[in-house]
Design a protein around this motif. Sequence first.
Motif, PDB file in Angstrom:
ATOM      1  N   LEU A  79       0.820  -1.205   0.000  1.00 40.83           N
ATOM      2  CA  LEU A  79       0.000   0.000   0.000  1.00 40.83           C
ATOM      3  C   LEU A  79       0.857   1.259   0.000  1.00 40.83           C
ATOM      4  N   SER A  80       1.950   1.241   0.753  1.00 37.77           N
ATOM      5  CA  SER A  80       2.845   2.399   0.779  1.00 37.77           C
ATOM      6  C   SER A  80       3.483   2.637  -0.587  1.00 37.77           C
ATOM      7  N   LEU A  81       3.873   1.559  -1.274  1.00 34.25           N
ATOM      8  CA  LEU A  81       4.463   1.708  -2.608  1.00 34.25           C
ATOM      9  C   LEU A  81       3.448   2.272  -3.602  1.00 34.25           C
ATOM     10  N   ILE A  82       2.219   1.791  -3.537  1.00 33.99           N
ATOM     11  CA  ILE A  82       1.192   2.295  -4.465  1.00 33.99           C
ATOM     12  C   ILE A  82       0.924   3.768  -4.211  1.00 33.99           C
ATOM     13  N   ILE A  83       0.794   4.149  -2.934  1.00 33.56           N
ATOM     14  CA  ILE A  83       0.532   5.554  -2.609  1.00 33.56           C
ATOM     15  C   ILE A  83       1.705   6.434  -3.039  1.00 33.56           C
ATOM     16  N   ALA A  84       2.942   5.944  -2.815  1.00 32.90           N
ATOM     17  CA  ALA A  84       4.106   6.724  -3.239  1.00 32.90           C
ATOM     18  C   ALA A  84       4.137   6.910  -4.752  1.00 32.90           C
ATOM     19  N   GLY A  85       3.806   5.862  -5.508  1.00 38.74           N
ATOM     20  CA  GLY A  85       3.751   5.989  -6.964  1.00 38.74           C
ATOM     21  C   GLY A  85       2.682   6.954  -7.422  1.00 38.74           C
ATOM     22  N   LEU A  86       1.512   6.910  -6.788  1.00 35.51           N
ATOM     23  CA  LEU A  86       0.449   7.854  -7.141  1.00 35.51           C
ATOM     24  C   LEU A  86       0.834   9.293  -6.819  1.00 35.51           C
ATOM     25  N   MET A  87       1.545   9.494  -5.711  1.00 35.04           N
ATOM     26  CA  MET A  87       1.980  10.843  -5.372  1.00 35.04           C
ATOM     27  C   MET A  87       3.007  11.369  -6.371  1.00 35.04           C
ATOM     28  N   GLY A  92       4.051  15.043 -10.861  1.00 38.47           N
ATOM     29  CA  GLY A  92       4.464  15.302 -12.236  1.00 38.47           C
ATOM     30  C   GLY A  92       3.360  15.874 -13.104  1.00 38.47           C
ATOM     31  N   SER A  93       2.104  15.706 -12.684  1.00 40.87           N
ATOM     32  CA  SER A  93       0.980  16.215 -13.480  1.00 40.87           C
ATOM     33  C   SER A  93       0.604  17.646 -13.135  1.00 40.87           C
ATOM     34  N   ILE A  94       1.231  18.222 -12.106  1.00 40.62           N
ATOM     35  CA  ILE A  94       0.895  19.591 -11.711  1.00 40.62           C
ATOM     36  C   ILE A  94       1.398  20.565 -12.779  1.00 40.62           C
ATOM     37  N   GLY A  95       0.513  21.418 -13.262  1.00 42.60           N
ATOM     38  CA  GLY A  95       0.873  22.421 -14.254  1.00 42.60           C
ATOM     39  C   GLY A  95       0.897  21.926 -15.683  1.00 42.60           C
ATOM     40  N   ARG A  96       0.626  20.644 -15.903  1.00 44.31           N
ATOM     41  CA  ARG A  96       0.628  20.121 -17.272  1.00 44.31           C
ATOM     42  C   ARG A  96      -0.683  20.471 -17.961  1.00 44.31           C
ATOM     43  N   LYS A  97      -0.592  20.834 -19.213  1.00 45.18           N
ATOM     44  CA  LYS A  97      -1.765  21.157 -20.001  1.00 45.18           C
ATOM     45  C   LYS A  97      -2.242  19.903 -20.721  1.00 45.18           C
ATOM     46  N   TRP A  98      -3.454  19.514 -20.430  1.00 49.46           N
ATOM     47  CA  TRP A  98      -4.030  18.319 -21.030  1.00 49.46           C
ATOM     48  C   TRP A  98      -4.892  18.714 -22.225  1.00 49.46           C
ATOM     49  N   PRO A  99      -4.890  17.921 -23.279  1.00 51.48           N
ATOM     50  CA  PRO A  99      -5.720  18.247 -24.449  1.00 51.48           C
ATOM     51  C   PRO A  99      -7.201  18.150 -24.116  1.00 51.48           C
ATOM     52  N   THR A 100      -7.955  19.090 -24.631  1.00 52.40           N
ATOM     53  CA  THR A 100      -9.392  19.125 -24.396  1.00 52.40           C
ATOM     54  C   THR A 100     -10.085  18.276 -25.448  1.00 52.40           C
ATOM     55  N   PRO A 101     -10.863  17.276 -25.033  1.00 47.50           N
ATOM     56  CA  PRO A 101     -11.535  16.432 -26.031  1.00 47.50           C
ATOM     57  C   PRO A 101     -12.629  17.187 -26.753  1.00 47.50           C
ATOM     58  N   ASN A 102     -12.845  16.823 -27.990  1.00 53.08           N
ATOM     59  CA  ASN A 102     -13.882  17.436 -28.809  1.00 53.08           C
ATOM     60  C   ASN A 102     -15.226  16.792 -28.497  1.00 53.08           C
ATOM     61  N   SER A 196       3.745   5.314 -16.923  1.00 51.72           N
ATOM     62  CA  SER A 196       4.850   5.610 -16.009  1.00 51.72           C
ATOM     63  C   SER A 196       4.605   5.033 -14.621  1.00 51.72           C
ATOM     64  N   LEU A 197       3.358   5.024 -14.154  1.00 49.03           N
ATOM     65  CA  LEU A 197       3.081   4.477 -12.832  1.00 49.03           C
ATOM     66  C   LEU A 197       3.380   2.990 -12.773  1.00 49.03           C
ATOM     67  N   ASP A 198       2.916   2.244 -13.772  1.00 51.83           N
ATOM     68  CA  ASP A 198       3.187   0.802 -13.800  1.00 51.83           C
ATOM     69  C   ASP A 198       4.678   0.518 -13.956  1.00 51.83           C
ATOM     70  N   ASN A 200       7.247   2.442 -12.988  1.00 48.57           N
ATOM     71  CA  ASN A 200       7.960   2.759 -11.753  1.00 48.57           C
ATOM     72  C   ASN A 200       7.720   1.706 -10.672  1.00 48.57           C
ATOM     73  N   LEU A 201       6.475   1.248 -10.548  1.00 51.02           N
ATOM     74  CA  LEU A 201       6.181   0.231  -9.550  1.00 51.02           C
ATOM     75  C   LEU A 201       6.859  -1.097  -9.877  1.00 51.02           C
ATOM     76  N   LEU A 202       6.936  -1.443 -11.159  1.00 52.67           N
ATOM     77  CA  LEU A 202       7.636  -2.670 -11.540  1.00 52.67           C
ATOM     78  C   LEU A 202       9.125  -2.584 -11.240  1.00 52.67           C
ATOM     79  N   ILE A 203       9.735  -1.440 -11.539  1.00 54.19           N
ATOM     80  CA  ILE A 203      11.176  -1.294 -11.309  1.00 54.19           C
ATOM     81  C   ILE A 203      11.496  -1.307  -9.815  1.00 54.19           C
ATOM     82  N   ILE A 204      10.673  -0.624  -9.015  1.00 53.90           N
ATOM     83  CA  ILE A 204      10.927  -0.593  -7.566  1.00 53.90           C
ATOM     84  C   ILE A 204      10.775  -1.983  -6.965  1.00 53.90           C
TER      85      ILE A 204
END
Length: 350
Positions: A79-87, A92-102, A196-198, A200-204
């Motif tokens: 659980l700690s590893l999953i939470i750390a990966g999500l954090m 990394g997603s802070i400030g990223r511009k995501w494409p707006t779907p049509n 990237s989440l999968d 990172n968790l696999l490598i750790i």
Amino acid sequence: MNEQSIEHMSGKSNPDAISTMIMIHNPVHNITPSCSMLNWKGWLESANSSQCVSGVVKSRMHEVNEDASPLLYPCKIELSLIIAGLMVISYGSIGRKWPTPNTNSHNTVQQNREQRNNCILNTANSMIGFTFGMVFLAAAITVAIYFNIYKDQTELESIAVYQGFSCLTSVVMFIITLFAAYNIHCFKYDDKKDISLDENLLIISLVGVFILNVFIMIAGTMFLKEGMHGNYYHLVLIGSVLHVLQAIVQSIFLCDSLRRTSPSMIDLSTKLKRKVARELTTLLIFCNFTLWLMKVYEVKVPETTPISASFYNYMAWCLIKHIAMPMVIFFRFHSAACLFDVWKEAFENH
């Protein structure tokens, strides 16, 4: 009633009479003597019974806590590893511009709604892998029961059977992973897909596989150099090498196949490869789940690898195992989850 009668009754040492007289002369209690005696005795009996029941419940809960704590400790690490990966992903997603779907088109909205509501899993092309996977799972449970019964009578033979089945499972998984990678290689590769989440968790968790098996390799090699020959020592050494090789190959396969998608227009050969790859992926899911159960069992029963505890001192091996084993368990669990994503996404028409 006078004081002499009270003294006369108390001299006979009758506790029921004393309690009756006390309740009669007490103005607070406005009940009959017979009811007071019954309530007094019932209260004593209920108090004694409640104390006995609470003691039994506490002892049972203590036994359950002692039995379950080795199994729940790896879950806390996972659980700690999953939470750390999500954090990390959230940071990394802070400030990223995501494409707006049509969403202007009515057809696009209808297709998105149908994709969200479509949760049907087609298992028609996976029955062979499902069947052999259940065979491996049943065999692992049988081996664990055999080891648990005969570990005190024939220790070396029981350990050899357990380690031999673990080696066989690793060899089969290694071969299956290579064949699955060959059959899925013809699918479309989407390098823009975010996994990237999968990854990172696999490598750790793969680091934990390295740590545990390298220490087991060192112990097995030193015992063989000291002249301790036997099938058990060879199986432990070979099994550690196979576990590391299979984990590396499977991690590479997952990082590649998570970005693969089935093409919309396929010929007969590609359709055959897709069927074979899906069967092999189903079998890999069950094999990873089988190894996950075996590693959880090894947490509860450390006698499966006694040479490591005898080569290192007890405290050192406990420290190594408590650090590495949760990551090994998480590697198998997360690999099974990633393989299910491959099974669900890569083999559907897009």
